[in-house]
Design a protein around this motif. Structure first.
Motif, mmCIF file in Angstrom:
data_model
loop_
_atom_site.group_PDB
_atom_site.id
_atom_site.type_symbol
_atom_site.label_atom_id
_atom_site.label_comp_id
_atom_site.label_asym_id
_atom_site.label_seq_id
_atom_site.Cartn_x
_atom_site.Cartn_y
_atom_site.Cartn_z
ATOM 1 N N THR A 4 26.425 44.787 32.202
ATOM 2 C CA THR A 4 27.374 43.894 33.088
ATOM 3 C C THR A 4 28.765 44.626 33.437
ATOM 4 O OG1 THR A 4 26.590 41.838 32.359
ATOM 5 C CG2 THR A 4 28.650 41.561 33.290
ATOM 6 N N TYR A 8 30.486 46.054 36.671
ATOM 7 C CA TYR A 8 32.053 45.679 36.883
ATOM 8 C C TYR A 8 32.717 46.982 37.177
ATOM 9 C CZ TYR A 8 36.763 44.292 35.553
ATOM 10 O OH TYR A 8 38.177 44.109 35.681
ATOM 11 N N CYS A 23 30.282 39.471 38.664
ATOM 12 C CA CYS A 23 30.210 39.893 37.009
ATOM 13 C C CYS A 23 30.940 39.076 36.015
ATOM 14 C CB CYS A 23 30.567 41.306 36.725
ATOM 15 S SG CYS A 23 29.796 42.580 37.499
ATOM 16 N N GLY A 111 25.483 36.754 29.981
ATOM 17 C CA GLY A 111 25.332 38.061 30.953
ATOM 18 C C GLY A 111 26.797 38.051 31.928
ATOM 19 N N LEU A 112 27.621 37.337 31.552
ATOM 20 C CA LEU A 112 28.918 37.410 32.268
ATOM 21 C C LEU A 112 29.976 37.613 31.316
ATOM 22 C CD1 LEU A 112 28.354 34.250 34.751
ATOM 23 C CD2 LEU A 112 28.036 36.276 35.248
#
Length: 131
Positions: A4, A8, A23, A111-112
């Motif tokens: 991630t 980004y 993201c 996941g963010l």
């Protein structure tokens, strides 16, 4: 390496704000160097729009670190930039180039990215664009 965070930074280098936003969590906390914390994607988008008007930057020499089973990450890199338009309270922009080391720290969930903290030496940047 955290995928991630890599995505980004890839989006940053491509000038793709939408991909950067993808993201981030909706309530991302963005800690700006020598600035206030901005919460939420709308404020992050506005920050990116402002930065795109005033600066053109590419990040190189990227090293990404991951910890806490993927819930924390950090990166160090070199910012290679051009000062395009005068930013309020800073020296006049005349297309000056700059190069300075910087670092970012991240918190992640599901996941963010939930937190972005960026640091660089503002005095070094100011010296470079004031010469």
């Amino acid at each position: 390496m955290n995928e991630t965070v890599k995505a980004y930074f890839d989006a940053f280098n491509n000038g793709d704000t939408a991909a950067m936003l993808a993201c981030l969590s909706d309530d991302v906390a963005h800690h700006v160097n020598e600035g206030q914390v901005r919460v939420g994607k709308d404020k992050f988008r506005a920050f990116c729009d402002h930065m795109s008007r005033c600066y053109r930057e590419e990040l190189t020499d990227m090293v990404i670190f991951e910890a806490e089973k993927g819930t924390r990450a950090a990166a160090e890199y070199v910012v290679n930039g051009t000062y395009l338009q005068t930013d309020e309270g800073l020296p006049e922009a005349e297309g000056q180039s700059y190069r300075l080391p910087a670092g970012s720290f991240f918190s992640l969930k599901d996941g963010l990215i939930t937190r972005v903290v960026t640091y660089y030496n503002l005095a070094d940047w100011t010296r470079q664009v004031s010469q």
